[in-house]
Structures are given as C-alpha cells and as structure tokens.
Design a protein around this motif. Structure first.
Motif, short mmCIF file in Angstrom:
data_model
loop_
_atom_site.label_atom_id
_atom_site.label_comp_id
_atom_site.label_asym_id
_atom_site.label_seq_id
_atom_site.Cartn_x
_atom_site.Cartn_y
_atom_site.Cartn_z
N PRO B 263 -5.62 73.76 -23.68
CA PRO B 263 -6.96 74.14 -24.11
C PRO B 263 -7.36 73.44 -25.42
N ILE B 264 -8.50 72.79 -25.37
CA ILE B 264 -9.00 72.01 -26.51
C ILE B 264 -10.40 72.53 -26.85
N ALA B 268 -13.26 70.08 -31.95
CA ALA B 268 -12.00 69.39 -32.27
C ALA B 268 -11.94 68.05 -31.53
N ALA B 269 -12.37 68.06 -30.27
CA ALA B 269 -12.35 66.83 -29.49
C ALA B 269 -13.28 65.79 -30.11
N VAL B 270 -14.46 66.23 -30.54
CA VAL B 270 -15.44 65.32 -31.17
C VAL B 270 -14.85 64.74 -32.46
N GLN B 271 -14.23 65.60 -33.24
CA GLN B 271 -13.66 65.17 -34.52
C GLN B 271 -12.52 64.17 -34.31
N ALA B 272 -11.68 64.44 -33.31
CA ALA B 272 -10.57 63.53 -33.01
C ALA B 272 -11.13 62.16 -32.63
N GLU B 273 -12.15 62.16 -31.78
CA GLU B 273 -12.81 60.92 -31.36
C GLU B 273 -13.32 60.16 -32.59
N GLU B 274 -14.00 60.88 -33.48
CA GLU B 274 -14.57 60.28 -34.69
C GLU B 274 -13.48 59.68 -35.57
N MET B 275 -12.32 60.34 -35.59
CA MET B 275 -11.23 59.88 -36.46
C MET B 275 -10.25 58.96 -35.73
N ASN B 276 -10.60 58.63 -34.49
CA ASN B 276 -9.77 57.73 -33.71
C ASN B 276 -8.35 58.30 -33.49
N LEU B 277 -8.30 59.61 -33.29
CA LEU B 277 -7.03 60.28 -33.01
C LEU B 277 -7.04 60.76 -31.57
N ILE B 279 -6.67 63.58 -29.13
CA ILE B 279 -6.76 65.04 -29.27
C ILE B 279 -5.54 65.74 -28.66
N VAL B 280 -4.98 65.17 -27.60
CA VAL B 280 -3.79 65.80 -27.00
C VAL B 280 -2.59 65.69 -27.94
N THR B 281 -2.47 64.57 -28.62
CA THR B 281 -1.41 64.43 -29.62
C THR B 281 -1.60 65.45 -30.74
N CYS B 282 -2.86 65.65 -31.15
CA CYS B 282 -3.14 66.67 -32.17
C CYS B 282 -2.69 68.05 -31.68
N ALA B 283 -2.98 68.35 -30.42
CA ALA B 283 -2.62 69.65 -29.86
C ALA B 283 -1.10 69.81 -29.74
N LEU B 284 -0.44 68.73 -29.34
CA LEU B 284 1.01 68.80 -29.13
C LEU B 284 1.80 68.84 -30.43
N ASN B 285 1.30 68.13 -31.45
CA ASN B 285 2.10 67.95 -32.67
C ASN B 285 1.43 68.42 -33.95
N GLY B 286 0.19 68.89 -33.84
CA GLY B 286 -0.60 69.15 -35.05
C GLY B 286 -0.10 70.31 -35.88
N GLY B 287 0.12 71.42 -35.25
CA GLY B 287 0.63 72.58 -35.98
C GLY B 287 -0.44 73.41 -36.67
N GLU B 288 -0.01 74.56 -37.16
CA GLU B 288 -0.83 75.51 -37.91
C GLU B 288 -1.94 76.19 -37.10
N ASP B 289 -1.82 76.14 -35.77
CA ASP B 289 -2.84 76.83 -34.97
C ASP B 289 -2.60 78.34 -34.93
N TYR B 290 -1.36 78.76 -35.08
CA TYR B 290 -0.99 80.18 -35.03
C TYR B 290 -1.47 80.87 -33.76
N GLU B 291 -1.53 80.08 -32.68
CA GLU B 291 -1.72 80.67 -31.36
C GLU B 291 -0.34 81.08 -30.84
N LEU B 292 -0.32 81.72 -29.67
CA LEU B 292 0.95 82.11 -29.06
C LEU B 292 1.25 81.23 -27.86
N ILE B 293 2.52 80.93 -27.67
CA ILE B 293 2.98 80.34 -26.41
C ILE B 293 3.94 81.36 -25.81
N PHE B 294 3.76 81.64 -24.52
CA PHE B 294 4.72 82.55 -23.89
C PHE B 294 4.96 82.13 -22.46
N THR B 295 6.07 82.58 -21.94
CA THR B 295 6.37 82.37 -20.53
C THR B 295 6.41 83.73 -19.86
N CYS B 296 6.00 83.78 -18.59
CA CYS B 296 6.12 85.05 -17.87
C CYS B 296 6.36 84.77 -16.40
#
Lengths: 344, 344
Positions: B263-264, B268-277, B279-296
């Motif tokens: 989920p993006i 954030a996607a617009v900003q990544a585009e503007e900064m030539n980053l 967005i998936v790399t940002c999501a995978l490695n960016g950090g500090e989102d403080y969301e949860l990941i869980f398995t069920c």
C-alpha cells in the motif's frame, strides 16, 4: 527553539524542573499504584506489585572514561538501578539496557561494558531482557531501566516516617565521593604524561566505593528476616542530607541527625584529612554511596541492634522542629542539601 | 579504551553487535518469559503478562532540532514505544522518561517536549510514572521505556509464522521516509537564509507521517474484535523488508511479497516521482512508518477482508523458497534489508 520567554533550568534546579514538568500528571491506568516521586514507580498486578526505575548515564557528566574502566562502568550502571528497587524493599528482576555509542568504540569495548553489566546481573540474580543500541554523534550514553517485584504489603515509600521513628543508615558514607576526588586529582596530576601510573596504594577501598559500588541486597534480606518493616526508605545516591530531606518533606516531619553517629570509614577519614576536606560534609553531601537510609518504629529497636552494618543516626521529630544536624558539642545546624548542582 | 584487538562496530552491524553481546544470556528469574529478540520482553505475573520495551533517541542521529519541533519530538518519542507494545498485541500502560539536556535548553523548551509526551500519553491512555533528568555536555538525549500488559494467550511474537499464512500490512508505507527527505531538502536549500520559510503546501501528509506518527492501537482493537490472532507480528520501524526478514528468520520460513500489493499513499508516490526515487524502495527500506506487519492463518481470510486499513501483501512459504519480492511482471527478486547503516 525560539520561545517567548526563557527560564534557565538552573533557576529551578533538578527537583524544581521535574516538579514543573510533572506536577499535574494524573494517572489513568488502574495498574498505576504510584507514579513519579519515589525511588521507583509501582504497578499493581493482582497480589503482586511490579516496580520500575530508570537511570541515564552520560559521558562527561556521570563518568569519565579516562579513569573508569568500561567493565566497572557497566557494573555500576546496573547496580545503581538495583539499588533503587531495594530502596522500595523490592527485588530487582529484569533490566533493559540502551546504549548510544560513537565510532571511537570498538566491539571489544562494548564487550567489556556488557561483561560488567552481566556480572552485576549474575551477582544480583537479574535478567537482561532487552534494549536498544544505536550510534551516537558524541560520547557514550547508557540508559538502564530496571523492573522489580514486591508484595504489596512489603513496599516501603519515602513518605511514611512518623514522629519518634529511628533514622538508620547502612555501611558508611562519604567514601565514594573521596574516591572520586582521588581519581580526579591523579587525572590532573598525570595529564600529559601518558606513561605514568597513579599510585593508589592503600586507597583501594575508596576507589572501589566509587568505581564498583554494591546495592544493599543483604540489608533488605536482613530486615526481612528480622521482621522489621521500615516506615520510609531511600537509597543514598545524592548524600545523606538530600535524601533525609526528601523523606522528611514527603512524610511531613522534622528530624535530628547526630554528627558523631554518622558511620565513617577510616580510610575515608584519612583521605579527607589529607585533602583538607571535612569528612562529615563528604558524608552529608558527597553522594554515590548507594547505601540505604530508612526510618523504623522505635518499637523495632531490639530487633535492630543485632543487624550487621546498620547504624542509628538520629530520630524523626515533629514538623515544627525542622531538619537539624546536631554537632559533637550539641550545637544544632539546619540540614542543607547541596546535592545536585550540575545545571548551575 | 586500549584493547588487544579492535573490531569495528560497522563490521558487525546493529544486529550482529547485539547478537555478539547478548548471545549466551540465560534468564534466571522465573518471571522472565521472553528476553531479548522481539519488540518487547515479556514478564509473567500469574495470569497476566507485562511487557517492556525501550527506545533511545539522540540528537543528530534520530532527530534534528532544526526542523523537528520539540512538542512533536516528545509525541513521537512516546508513540514509537507504544507501537512496540501494540506489536506484541499488548496494551501500553506506563512509561518512564529520561532526559539528558544541555544548557542551551530553557525550561520552556522542556515544557514543549513534555507537552508532546503528555499529549501522546493522554491519547493512548498511558501513564507517565517516572524518569531521570540530568545535564548533558552535548545534545538532547531522550530515553523512554514503556511497560504494557497482555493476557498470556494474546501475546504475538515474531517467530510464529507458518507456511501458507497470509502476510498483512496496515496503512501505507514509505511516506515517513519521503517526509524526512523533504525536510532535509528544505533545510539545505534554506541554509543561511534565516527568514525564509519552506513551502510545504500539499505535502502536509508526508510531514505528519515523519513528525507525528501514530501507533496502530486501532488495528489491535480491530483484530481483537474480529477474533483474529496473528501468528507473528512486528511494527515497521526499519522498513518492510527488514521486518519481514526478521519474522521469516525467527519463524524459520520463506515468503513472497507482491510489489503491486504494497500500500502506497498518493502524495508519497508523487513526491517519490519528483525526487526521482523508487516509491517501492522507499516502502521496503524507508522506515519510521510505525505501521504493523503481521501474518495470520489463511483460515482467517474471511475475517480479514472487512478490516479497515489492512492489506494482504503476500504469503509465507517453505524455508527453501527463500524470501522474495515478486515484481509487477512476475519477476522475482531476493528481499534485501538495507536497514540500519548508521555505523557504516
């Protein structure tokens, strides 16, 4: 950091600052039994209580790596937290350790620091259960939080001292401060002479008191066995005056402490003499002894006498009597806490 | 600090260092149920469990006061600890706060910091019960330890993921990292021009994600109501890759994550585009989102669908399958944790 008005922290001091920041905090959780204001907070888990205390140690403020070996530093950082839990008449059970470390530290340095923390944990039967390790731009930062446990009826707060109670301290006071003065003096004397080794012969006890303090687990066990439940207790980290004033203020009482009853170690007295310091002032204001001060009912007097390393130094008075030190010739002085001047 | 051999910390990295320092620690206390190695330690108090986690925040490493208001910093420092307790499927109940502060701070600055901590406590129903305040030679140091509680049967560790389990994440990922890039860019652009104000119009969401993150209390409540007990859970503080790799390693499983399912947020996607980053790399490695990941368990699929703000991003595989990212065209890449490079 632009602010409309600017109040210097030194204008309030440590306790004034903490009071200002926390004065209107009202606990909301049913498990919070005691919040800010004692050696540890108390949480209710049914018939058991858990205790929590924390200490932050910063390089250049709390320790100087020029003369404090990392292993000793780790040991002391853990023990000072255990001391806070014993001061509640509890038993430390777990710690979490956070470290901020700069590039000048090697893995071997951190292993030395951890070996000290772990030695303390083994000796006191405490588990290291977690922490946080991160880079630091500057010096070494050590933050330890200790969890402990106690039965509800065993916990001793600072605010229970009653008129006529006896005031007791353990061990001896002032030696840790003199150990620090000694280390500082040698550091300055040997500055610029890297190959010289300081001569600490005959001063080992003073150095040990400063570098490798112990928490008084043995006293807590003795009190328990003797069936003595102190009315108030604290550990002596900022000097006898400061701690006794906390107990008196929080209990709403006065006190008299007798100068000639304060336990002093012989090596400490000699060192004070050599340094032209008053040993009683060192005992009253020196700090870092990590001994215990407690008050107990005068009806416990008979049980108290057989205890090892416990000394009666005075008694609790009506609040109107104030807080006083009675000198060797019977002269009375108001107790003063010089204590914590780091912001001055 | 002279040592016989010297191993640079960067040679081990954060996790290698922690492993080396703590690998042979054996809990001794009967109340220690889980020590090092999860979002929080777990202590046994009869039918209840208490949880403890700690975070150390250092100026210049974790925050830059040039663009982080002190109130926000206090709020975030508290919330990131709450997040670790929710990640165990627990409820944060108390915090202790230690501050190391230099003379450049005024009382009003600390009141601002505390107002943020207290706002977070009020919002999440947590009590501030103690701490330690001391002078610092250098920057601001904030150490917070959070205590929480949970029933034994509710606690979720990192090591319970099973083959065929669904992998879910909450909210969206990468926005906090982009918020930080934005703040850094403006700080550099405006350097030496004290009267200029950065223009963040339309970027408010990204800044909020960086400066004022929230812990996902709401998700824990939703899972509870829906009767879903995750098999493994963590909070996402170092990026999705790093956290998922922790879960897989500790659970002894492999995984597949689908790039197009992550989920993006649109801004954030617009900003990544503007900064030539990417967005998936940002999501995978960016950090500090403080969301949860869980398995069920896949058997929870029907219960999972109605949940608000929860997204299925992949599934757990046999260990032999490895940990892989499946791209938009079906291509497979090995997951990599760039994560924590602060010592490099």
């Amino acid at each position: 950091m632009s602010t409309m008005s600017r109040t210097e922290i030194s204008a309030l001091g440590e306790f004034g600052l903490i009071h200002r920041l926390t004065k209107d905090i009202q606990p909301q959780q049913p498990s919070t039994e005691k919040g800010i204001g004692d050696d540890a907070a108390v949480m209710n888990h049914g018939d058991k209580r858990s205790l929590v205390t924390t200490d932050l140690l910063l390089e250049g403020i709390h320790f100087n790596l020029e003369y404090v070996p990392l292993k000793h530093l780790g040991y002391k950082a853990a023990v000072v937290n255990f001391s806070d839990i014993y001061a509640m008449n509890g038993k430390p059970t777990q710690i979490v350790v956070s470290l901020g470390i700069s590039k000048r530290f090697a893995v071997e340095d951190l292993e030395a620091l951890y070996s000290g923390i772990r030695l303390a944990c083994e000796k006191y039967g405490v588990d290291l259960v977690g922490g946080d390790t991160c880079a630091s731009m500057t010096g070494l930062t050590i933050s330890i939080t200790c969890i402990g446990e106690a039965k509800k009826e065993d916990i001793v707060y600072r605010n229970g001292a009653k008129e006529n109670d006896l005031i007791c301290v353990t061990g001896n006071l002032g030696a840790a401060y003199l150990g620090l003065q000694l280390l500082e003096r040698e550091r300055i004397a040997l500055r610029g002479n890297e190959n010289a080794t300081p001569n600490f012969e005959g001063k080992e006890y003073l150095l040990e008191r400063q570098l490798k303090p112990e928490a008084r687990k043995d006293i807590i066990e003795q009190l328990h066995k003797a069936g003595i439940h102190p009315t108030a207790m604290m550990d002596i980290s900022d000097g006898l005056s400061s701690e006794l004033m906390h107990i008196c203020r929080q209990s709403g009482v006065g006190c008299a402490v007798y100068e000639d009853k304060i336990p002093i170690n012989y090596e400490a007295a000699v060192q004070a003499e050599e340094m032209n310091l008053n040993i009683v002032t060192c005992a009253l204001n020196g700090g870092e002894d990590y001994e215990l001060i407690f008050t107990c009912s005068i009806s416990d007097y008979e049980k108290l006498i057989p205890l090892d390393d416990v000394y009666i130094v005075g008694h609790i008075l009506k609040p109107e009597a104030g807080m006083k030190l009675v000198g060797r010739n019977g002269e009375e002085l108001a107790l003063k806490a010089q204590g914590w001047q780091a912001f001055a």
